[in-house]
Design an enzyme around this catalytic site. Structure first.
Site, PDB file in Angstrom:
ATOM      1  N   LYS A   8      21.971  22.656 -17.434  1.00 35.42           N
ATOM      2  CA  LYS A   8      21.819  21.121 -18.282  1.00 35.42           C
ATOM      3  C   LYS A   8      20.333  20.310 -17.877  1.00 35.42           C
ATOM      4  CE  LYS A   8      23.347  17.770 -16.737  1.00 35.42           C
ATOM      5  NZ  LYS A   8      22.433  16.261 -17.823  1.00 35.42           N
ATOM      6  N   GLY A  34      16.025  15.626  -9.555  1.00 37.69           N
ATOM      7  CA  GLY A  34      15.936  14.181 -10.042  1.00 37.69           C
ATOM      8  C   GLY A  34      16.064  13.285  -8.755  1.00 37.69           C
ATOM      9  N   SER A  35      16.618  12.098  -8.883  1.00 42.23           N
ATOM     10  CA  SER A  35      16.653  11.278  -7.925  1.00 42.23           C
ATOM     11  C   SER A  35      17.279  11.658  -6.697  1.00 42.23           C
ATOM     12  CB  SER A  35      16.830   9.780  -8.519  1.00 42.23           C
ATOM     13  OG  SER A  35      18.606   9.948  -8.624  1.00 42.23           O
ATOM     14  N   THR A  36      17.088  11.493  -5.540  1.00 41.37           N
ATOM     15  CA  THR A  36      17.492  11.700  -3.717  1.00 41.37           C
ATOM     16  C   THR A  36      18.493  11.017  -4.247  1.00 41.37           C
ATOM     17  OG1 THR A  36      14.851  11.430  -3.022  1.00 41.37           O
ATOM     18  CG2 THR A  36      16.863  10.609  -1.948  1.00 41.37           C
ATOM     19  N   GLY A  38      20.391  13.948  -5.468  1.00 41.51           N
ATOM     20  CA  GLY A  38      20.236  15.040  -5.059  1.00 41.51           C
ATOM     21  C   GLY A  38      21.941  14.789  -3.874  1.00 41.51           C
ATOM     22  N   GLU A  45      14.669  19.491  -5.869  1.00 44.62           N
ATOM     23  CA  GLU A  45      13.577  18.494  -5.551  1.00 44.62           C
ATOM     24  C   GLU A  45      13.495  17.282  -5.701  1.00 44.62           C
ATOM     25  OE1 GLU A  45      10.773  19.974  -5.463  1.00 44.62           O
ATOM     26  OE2 GLU A  45      10.695  21.879  -5.481  1.00 44.62           O
ATOM     27  N   CYS A  93       7.014  12.532  -9.253  1.00 46.35           N
ATOM     28  CA  CYS A  93       8.058  11.746  -9.123  1.00 46.35           C
ATOM     29  C   CYS A  93       6.614  12.688  -7.801  1.00 46.35           C
ATOM     30  CB  CYS A  93       8.773  13.256  -8.307  1.00 46.35           C
ATOM     31  SG  CYS A  93       8.334  14.888  -8.788  1.00 46.35           S
ATOM     32  N   GLU A 115      11.218   4.785  -5.100  1.00 47.93           N
ATOM     33  CA  GLU A 115      10.241   4.702  -6.534  1.00 47.93           C
ATOM     34  C   GLU A 115      10.960   4.362  -7.231  1.00 47.93           C
ATOM     35  OE1 GLU A 115      12.158   8.552  -7.597  1.00 47.93           O
ATOM     36  OE2 GLU A 115      10.706   9.886  -7.181  1.00 47.93           O
TER      37      GLU A 115
HETATM   38  P1  NAD Z   1      18.433  11.531 -11.932  1.00 47.90           P
HETATM   39  O1  NAD Z   1      18.785  11.693 -10.752  1.00 47.90           O
HETATM   40  O2  NAD Z   1      19.066  10.399 -12.498  1.00 47.90           O
HETATM   41  O3  NAD Z   1      19.533  12.978 -13.479  1.00 47.90           O
HETATM   42  C1  NAD Z   1      18.749  14.129 -13.253  1.00 47.90           C
HETATM   43  C2  NAD Z   1      19.791  14.580 -13.742  1.00 47.90           C
HETATM   44  O4  NAD Z   1      21.346  15.035 -13.009  1.00 47.90           O
HETATM   45  C3  NAD Z   1      20.329  14.382 -14.502  1.00 47.90           C
HETATM   46  O5  NAD Z   1      19.962  16.028 -15.772  1.00 47.90           O
HETATM   47  C4  NAD Z   1      21.471  14.071 -14.938  1.00 47.90           C
HETATM   48  O6  NAD Z   1      22.172  14.245 -16.329  1.00 47.90           O
HETATM   49  C5  NAD Z   1      22.284  14.914 -14.054  1.00 47.90           C
HETATM   50  N1  NAD Z   1      22.629  13.688 -12.702  1.00 47.90           N
HETATM   51  C6  NAD Z   1      23.487  12.411 -12.506  1.00 47.90           C
HETATM   52  N2  NAD Z   1      24.331  12.289 -12.049  1.00 47.90           N
HETATM   53  C7  NAD Z   1      25.183  13.700 -11.104  1.00 47.90           C
HETATM   54  C8  NAD Z   1      25.727  14.202 -10.841  1.00 47.90           C
HETATM   55  N3  NAD Z   1      26.067  13.202 -10.263  1.00 47.90           N
HETATM   56  N4  NAD Z   1      25.964  15.205 -10.206  1.00 47.90           N
HETATM   57  C9  NAD Z   1      25.321  16.353 -10.711  1.00 47.90           C
HETATM   58  N5  NAD Z   1      23.994  15.901 -11.759  1.00 47.90           N
HETATM   59  C10 NAD Z   1      24.223  14.319 -12.104  1.00 47.90           C
HETATM   60  O7  NAD Z   1      17.359  11.472 -12.288  1.00 47.90           O
HETATM   61  P2  NAD Z   1      16.261  11.081 -12.817  1.00 47.90           P
HETATM   62  O8  NAD Z   1      16.124   9.876 -13.800  1.00 47.90           O
HETATM   63  O9  NAD Z   1      16.475  11.948 -15.182  1.00 47.90           O
HETATM   64  O10 NAD Z   1      14.593  11.494 -13.327  1.00 47.90           O
HETATM   65  C11 NAD Z   1      14.086  11.102 -12.853  1.00 47.90           C
HETATM   66  C12 NAD Z   1      13.948  10.861 -11.108  1.00 47.90           C
HETATM   67  O11 NAD Z   1      13.506  12.401 -10.571  1.00 47.90           O
HETATM   68  C13 NAD Z   1      12.616  10.793  -9.810  1.00 47.90           C
HETATM   69  O12 NAD Z   1      13.584  10.291  -8.854  1.00 47.90           O
HETATM   70  C14 NAD Z   1      11.999  11.368  -9.965  1.00 47.90           C
HETATM   71  O13 NAD Z   1      11.366  11.630  -8.863  1.00 47.90           O
HETATM   72  C15 NAD Z   1      12.545  12.562  -9.708  1.00 47.90           C
HETATM   73  N6  NAD Z   1      11.670  14.030  -9.983  1.00 47.90           N
HETATM   74  C16 NAD Z   1      11.802  14.556  -9.252  1.00 47.90           C
HETATM   75  C17 NAD Z   1      10.745  16.282  -9.247  1.00 47.90           C
HETATM   76  C18 NAD Z   1      10.324  17.063  -7.899  1.00 47.90           C
HETATM   77  O14 NAD Z   1       9.940  18.041  -8.189  1.00 47.90           O
HETATM   78  N7  NAD Z   1      10.528  16.279  -6.832  1.00 47.90           N
HETATM   79  C19 NAD Z   1      10.171  16.576 -10.235  1.00 47.90           C
HETATM   80  C20 NAD Z   1      10.736  14.810 -11.113  1.00 47.90           C
HETATM   81  C21 NAD Z   1      11.651  14.264 -10.920  1.00 47.90           C
END
Ligand code: NAD
Length: 488
Positions: free
Chosen positions: A183, A237-239, A242, A259, A293, A392
Site C-alpha cells: 500500500k 512513515g512518520s512516527t 507508526g 521505520e 528521514c 521532524e
Molecule cells: P505518513 O506516516 O503520513 O504515511 C506513510 C504511509 O502510511 C502512507 O502510505 C499512508 O497512506 C499510510 N498511513 C497513514 N495513516 C495510516 C494508518 N493509520 N494506518 C496505516 N497506514 C497509514 O508518512 P509520509 O508523510 O508519507 O512520509 C514521511 C514520513 O516518513 C517522515 O516522517 C519520514 O521520516 C518517514 N520516513 C522514514 C523512513 C525510515 O526508513 N525511517 C524513510 C522514509 C520516510
C-alpha cells in the site's frame, strides 16, 4: 506501451491488473503543480481481494519453499525494471519531484540493482541449522532449526523515496518466501502501479504473490494493519502513523516492523575542519529538499567556532537554488505537496517566534511561481529545546546549535525522541570512537562515510522505529524460526 499512459496505472490483485473500485484520484507533479493523470482508488473490496489473493498464494502454493524459483523471479523483475528504467525515471521525477541525479542512485537505479542482493540471499541463506542431539527429560532428540517465511506481509510506504522503500520491503519479503500486499503513499501511486504492471506482464511472479493497492485514503492502510489474515506489517512513515500502526496491529498481535522519523545530529568536534564539515552538513540537508528521514538536520558545532560554522553553512545553502528536478544539476527540487510546504512554513514561523535567527532562506524562492518549492534555510540562535530542533520538519532546514565539548555534543545529540542516524566529524580516532559509541542511533557516518548499502542494515533506536531494513538483518525480519526435534 509507455508506463506513463493512464492505462498502465492499475491495481495489481491476484495477478490481474484492474481498476480501483473507488474510481480514480489525481497524481500531481510537485514541480509544476500540473495533474499528471489518474491513479486507481482502491476500496475496501479491493483490499479484501488483495489480502485474500496473498493468503491463497502463501497457503496453497510452493512459493515459500521454492527458494531457487524466488531468486529467479527477483532477478527477472530486476531485469524488467532495468529495461524500463527511462520510463520509470520519467515517472519518478514527475511524481516525486526527485532530482534527476538521485534517480541514478537511491531514487531508482540503486534499489532496483539491490534486488540482486535479495535474490542472492534467497539462494545462499542457511535455511536449516542442525543443532545436533540432546536428551532433555531423558529423551534423546535430534534437533533441526528451520527458518521459514512469516506469511502475508502488509507493506505500507511513504512518498519521499518510493522505489527505495518499496523495493527494500518487496526484495527481502519475497526472497524470504512471503507474499505481499503493498500500500504505497497517495502522493506517489504511479511509482508503485508501474512496478505492478511490470510484475504482471514481464515476470513469472505467481498470481497473488505481490498485490499493489493504491488509494487516496489512509484508511485502506489502516484496514490492512488490523486484518487477521495479515501476519506482519512492514511500515515506513512518520512516527505518529507508526504508533497508530502498532496500536491497530496489537489486536491480532501481528509483527510490526517500523521505520519512522528522525531528527539526526551532525556533530562537529573541535579538531575537525569546521568550514568543510559545516559546508557538507549544509549541502546534505538540501538534497531532495530535505525530504529524507535520515538527514542530519541539527548541526552541533563547538561554541568557539559557532559563527565560523554558520558562515560556512550559510555560504553553501545560499548557493543552492531549488529548481527543476529534470535538470541534471538540480539537487534541491520541490516539496511533495502544498500541504508539506505549509507544514515547513509553519515550522519556520515557529522558529522565528521562538527567537531563531534565519541566516539564509526562510521563504519561497523568487522567480518560481509554480511548484511547491522552499528555500534552503539555516536557523541559528535556537537551543535544542526549540520546536524546530525537536520535531521532524522534512524540508531543507538546518538548525545550528553550539556545544561545549564532546560529552556535551553527545548529550545534545541524544536529547531527542528519535534515534535514526547521525554524522560525526573530527580527526582523533579515540575521540570519534568515544562519540560514536555513545550516540544512540541506528546508523552513523564518520567524516562523510556513507552507510547506505544493500548489505548494511538501516533502522532506528527509540521512536525512530524497531527492526532493521536491508542487509541480512533486514531479510531475517521476514522470517519465523521453527525448531523440529525428532526422537531417536
Ligand atoms: P505518513 O506516516 O503520513 O504515511 C506513510 C504511509 O502510511 C502512507 O502510505 C499512508 O497512506 C499510510 N498511513 C497513514 N495513516 C495510516 C494508518 N493509520 N494506518 C496505516 N497506514 C497509514 O508518512 P509520509 O508523510 O508519507 O512520509 C514521511 C514520513 O516518513 C517522515 O516522517 C519520514 O521520516 C518517514 N520516513 C522514514 C523512513 C525510515 O526508513 N525511517 C524513510 C522514509 C520516510
Amino acid at each position: 506501451m509507455s508506463l506513463l499512459t493512464a492505462d498502465s496505472s492499475q491495481l495489481l490483485i491476484g495477478g490481474e491488473l484492474r481498476p480501483g473500485g473507488g474510481g480514480t484520484f489525481e497524481t500531481v507533479n510537485p514541480a509544476t503543480e500540473e495533474v499528471l493523470g489518474q491513479a486507481p482508488d482502491a476500496d475496501s473490496a479491493d483490499l479484501d481481494a488483495a489480502i485474500g489473493a496473498a493468503r491463497t498464494a502463501f497457503d496453497d502454493t510452493d512459493w515459500s519453499r521454492d527458494h531457487a524459483f524466488r531468486a529467479h523471479c527477483l532477478r527477472q523483475l530486476r531485469t524488467a525494471l532495468q529495461a524500463d528504467a527511462e520510463a520509470l525515471r520519467e515517472i519518478t521525477i514527475a511524481e516525486v519531484g526527485a532530482p534527476l541525479m538521485l534517480t541514478r542512485g537511491p531514487q531508482l537505479e540503486g534499489p532496483v540493482d539491490d534486488l540482486e542482493y535479495a535474490a542472492g540471499l534467497a539462494e545462499s541463506y542457511a535455511w536449516e541449522t542442525d543443532l545436533g542431539t540432546a536428551s532433555p527429560m531423558g529423551i534423546k532428540s535430534s534437533r533441526v532449526l528451520r527458518r521459514e517465511a512469516i506469511g502475508v506481509v502488509g507493506a505500507i510506504t511513504p512518498w519521499n523515496f518510493p522505489h527505495q522503500i518499496n523495493f527494500a520491503k518487496l526484495g527481502p519479503a519475497l526472497a524470504a518466501g512471503n507474499t505481499v500486499v503493498l500500500k504505497p503513499a497517495p502522493d506517489t501511486p504511479w511509482c508503485a502501479t508501474s512496478v505492478g504492471a511490470i510484475i504482471a506482464e514481464h515476470t513469472d511472479i505467481p498470481p497473488g504473490v505481490v498485490n499493489i493497492i493504491t488509494s487516496s485514503a489512509h484508511e485502506i492502510g489502516s484496514a490492512l494493519t488490523s486484518d487477521p489474515r495479515v501476519d506482519m506489517i512492514s511500515f515506513t512513515g512518520s512516527t505518529a502513523t507508526g504508533r497508530a500502526v502498532m496500536t491497530n496491529a496489537a489486536a491480532t498481535l501481528k509483527k510490526t516492523f517500523l521505520e519512522l522519523g528522525g531528527k539526526s545530529a551532525f556533530v562537529i568536534l573541535d579538531d575537525a575542519d569546521i568550514a568543510a564539515a559545516a559546508g557538507f552538513a549544509a549541502f546534505s540537508v538540501c538534497v531532495h529538499a530535505g525530504q529524507g528521514c535520515a538527514l542530519t538536520t541539527r548541526l552541533l558545532v563547538p561554541r568557539a567556532a559557532y559563527e565560523q560554522a554558520i558562515e560556512a553553512a550559510a555560504a553553501t545553502m545560499g548557493g543552492i537554488r531549488p529548481g527543476d528536478p529534470t535538470k541534471p544539476g538540480t539537487i534541491c527540487g520541490p516539496l511533495i505537496s502544498s500541504a508539506q510546504r505549509a507544514r515547513v512554513e509553519h515550522y519556520l514561523s515557529l522558529a522565528r517566534a521562538e527567537g531563531g535567527r534565519i541566516v539564509v532562506g526562510g521563504g519561497r524562492p523568487a522567480g518560481l511561481d509554480r511548484g511547491f518549492f522552499i528555500e534552503p534555510t539555516l536557523i541559528a540562535d535556537l537551543d535544542n529545546g526549540a520546536t524546530a530542533a525537536r520535531e521532524e520538519i522534512f524540508g531543507p532546514v538546518l538548525v545550528v546549535i553550539p556545544h561545549d565539548g564532546d560529552d556535551d555534543a553527545i548529550r545534545i545529540a541524544n536529547d531527542s525522541p528519535y534515534g535514526l542516524s547521525g554524522s560525526v566529524w573530527g580527526t582523533d580516532p579515540a575521540r570519534i570512537d568515544h562519540v560514536t559509541s555513545r550516540i544512540r542511533t541506528g546508523t552513523l557516518g564518520v567524516n562523510g562515510g556513507i552507510w547506505y548499502s544493500a548489505d548494511a542494515p538501516f533502522g532506528g533506536y527509540k521512536q525512530s522505529g524497531n527492526g532493521r531494513e536491508m542487509g541480512v538483518a533486514g531479510f531475517e525480519e521476514y522470517l519465523e524460526t521453527k525448531l523440529i526435534a525428532t526422537a531417536g
